[in-house]
Design an enzyme around this catalytic site. Sequence first.
Site, PDB file in Angstrom:
ATOM      1  N   THR A   9      14.294   4.268  33.050  1.00  0.00           N
ATOM      2  CA  THR A   9      13.246   3.389  33.573  1.00  0.00           C
ATOM      3  C   THR A   9      11.857   4.036  33.504  1.00  0.00           C
ATOM      4  OG1 THR A   9      13.685   4.198  35.819  1.00  0.00           O
ATOM      5  CG2 THR A   9      14.835   2.202  35.131  1.00  0.00           C
ATOM      6  N   ARG A  97      14.319  24.844  27.252  1.00  0.00           N
ATOM      7  CA  ARG A  97      13.637  25.182  25.993  1.00  0.00           C
ATOM      8  C   ARG A  97      13.635  26.669  25.674  1.00  0.00           C
ATOM      9  NH1 ARG A  97       8.489  21.315  27.176  1.00  0.00           N
ATOM     10  NH2 ARG A  97       9.488  19.311  26.740  1.00  0.00           N
ATOM     11  N   CYS A 126       5.621  18.089  23.617  1.00  0.00           N
ATOM     12  CA  CYS A 126       4.990  17.142  22.695  1.00  0.00           C
ATOM     13  C   CYS A 126       3.915  17.787  21.818  1.00  0.00           C
ATOM     14  CB  CYS A 126       4.402  15.969  23.470  1.00  0.00           C
ATOM     15  SG  CYS A 126       3.434  16.442  24.921  1.00  0.00           S
ATOM     16  N   GLN A 153      -5.368  15.926  24.932  1.00  0.00           N
ATOM     17  CA  GLN A 153      -4.105  15.253  25.207  1.00  0.00           C
ATOM     18  C   GLN A 153      -4.254  13.967  26.012  1.00  0.00           C
ATOM     19  OE1 GLN A 153      -1.876  19.552  25.408  1.00  0.00           O
ATOM     20  NE2 GLN A 153      -0.741  17.840  26.291  1.00  0.00           N
ATOM     21  N   GLY A 157       0.849  11.490  28.481  1.00  0.00           N
ATOM     22  CA  GLY A 157       1.679  12.682  28.587  1.00  0.00           C
ATOM     23  C   GLY A 157       2.012  13.043  30.020  1.00  0.00           C
ATOM     24  N   ARG A 228      -6.814  17.684  28.978  1.00  0.00           N
ATOM     25  CA  ARG A 228      -6.495  16.266  29.172  1.00  0.00           C
ATOM     26  C   ARG A 228      -7.772  15.440  28.990  1.00  0.00           C
ATOM     27  NH1 ARG A 228      -1.504  14.855  28.883  1.00  0.00           N
ATOM     28  NH2 ARG A 228      -0.861  16.264  30.553  1.00  0.00           N
ATOM     29  N   HIS A 235      -1.803  12.561  21.218  1.00  0.00           N
ATOM     30  CA  HIS A 235      -2.456  13.861  21.411  1.00  0.00           C
ATOM     31  C   HIS A 235      -3.151  14.282  20.110  1.00  0.00           C
ATOM     32  CE1 HIS A 235      -0.475  14.027  25.151  1.00  0.00           C
ATOM     33  NE2 HIS A 235       0.448  14.945  24.922  1.00  0.00           N
TER      34      HIS A 235
END
Length: 330
Positions: A9, A97, A126, A153, A157, A228, A235
């Site tokens: 969602t 990661r 990303c 960005q 994001g 940002r 981005h």
Amino acid sequence: MKVAVVGATGLVGSKMLQVLAERNFPVTELIPVASEKSVGKEVTFKGKHYKVVNADTAISMKPAVALFSAGGGTSLEWAPKFAAAGITVIDNSSAWRMDPSKKLVVPEVNGKTLTPEDKIIANPNCSTIQMVIVLHPLHELYKINRVVVSTYQSVTGTGVKAVDQLMNERKGVTDGPAAYPHAIDLNVIPHIDVFLDNGYTKEEMKMVNETKKIMGDDHIAVTATTVRIPVMGGHSEAVNIEFEKEYELSEIRKTLEKTPGVIVVDDPSRNQYPMPKDAHDKDEVFVGRIRRDETQPKTVNMWIVADNLRKGAATNAVQIAEYLHQQQWI
């Protein structure tokens, strides 16, 4: 094939459903998963309605693969449980990661490192994904010594709350929910994720560490500033790349034009260069402003743009699943 989407969602989860449908991934049954407060809600996939279930129920339904986009805490708790049940997990959070036992995968770069035994596969950050797609073929040609990257960005994001903050500020509403410590409309915030002891943000260090892991080369020096900006669609990155070998600009352009998933948009005489609004809802990585750094040898500047919700998140995860399916591992 039963496919679970954990975080179905949310912004990225919704995009995963869209990408699965667009790319005709062979889903026989969708299992949308979300938090307890969303259980019972419905999501639509290819014209059918599916009820959201919790993670325990999803595991009992035995999907072949689970795409996770529900945050690091959820991934740390639930990915091992899905994996223990024989379900392959492709996780979009930062949880796995840098775990040395887990693969961090961009299929075009290092998909071939995957094996049937990889049950938790990490989807990179990303901003890292779009950069390494471009770096990889150039590293093979010239060997990269150092990368200096500054990012621009999208608010997408950060998620729905950030998009709402930007749109509210555009309307003059300043008392709504805020995702950032400052106004984002008509502003630029050089702060993505938390600050670390070294003065860099976690986002900046993700780009440093993930690039080395995906490229399989710890000798590539990376330094990043992540910012940002009040845009949606994708981005952007200004990237300065220093090679070990000399290069020809024409060869760089030709190489990138032949690279799967990359589109070169680079004709300044006609004002053609990549922009977020043109990358929006596309899966490719766009590169332009390719030019020699005139201050030092063997160094090139370029501008890289991609839709962070697609190739930067949902599409890359689905492409990993496609690779596993092609190998008949799921």
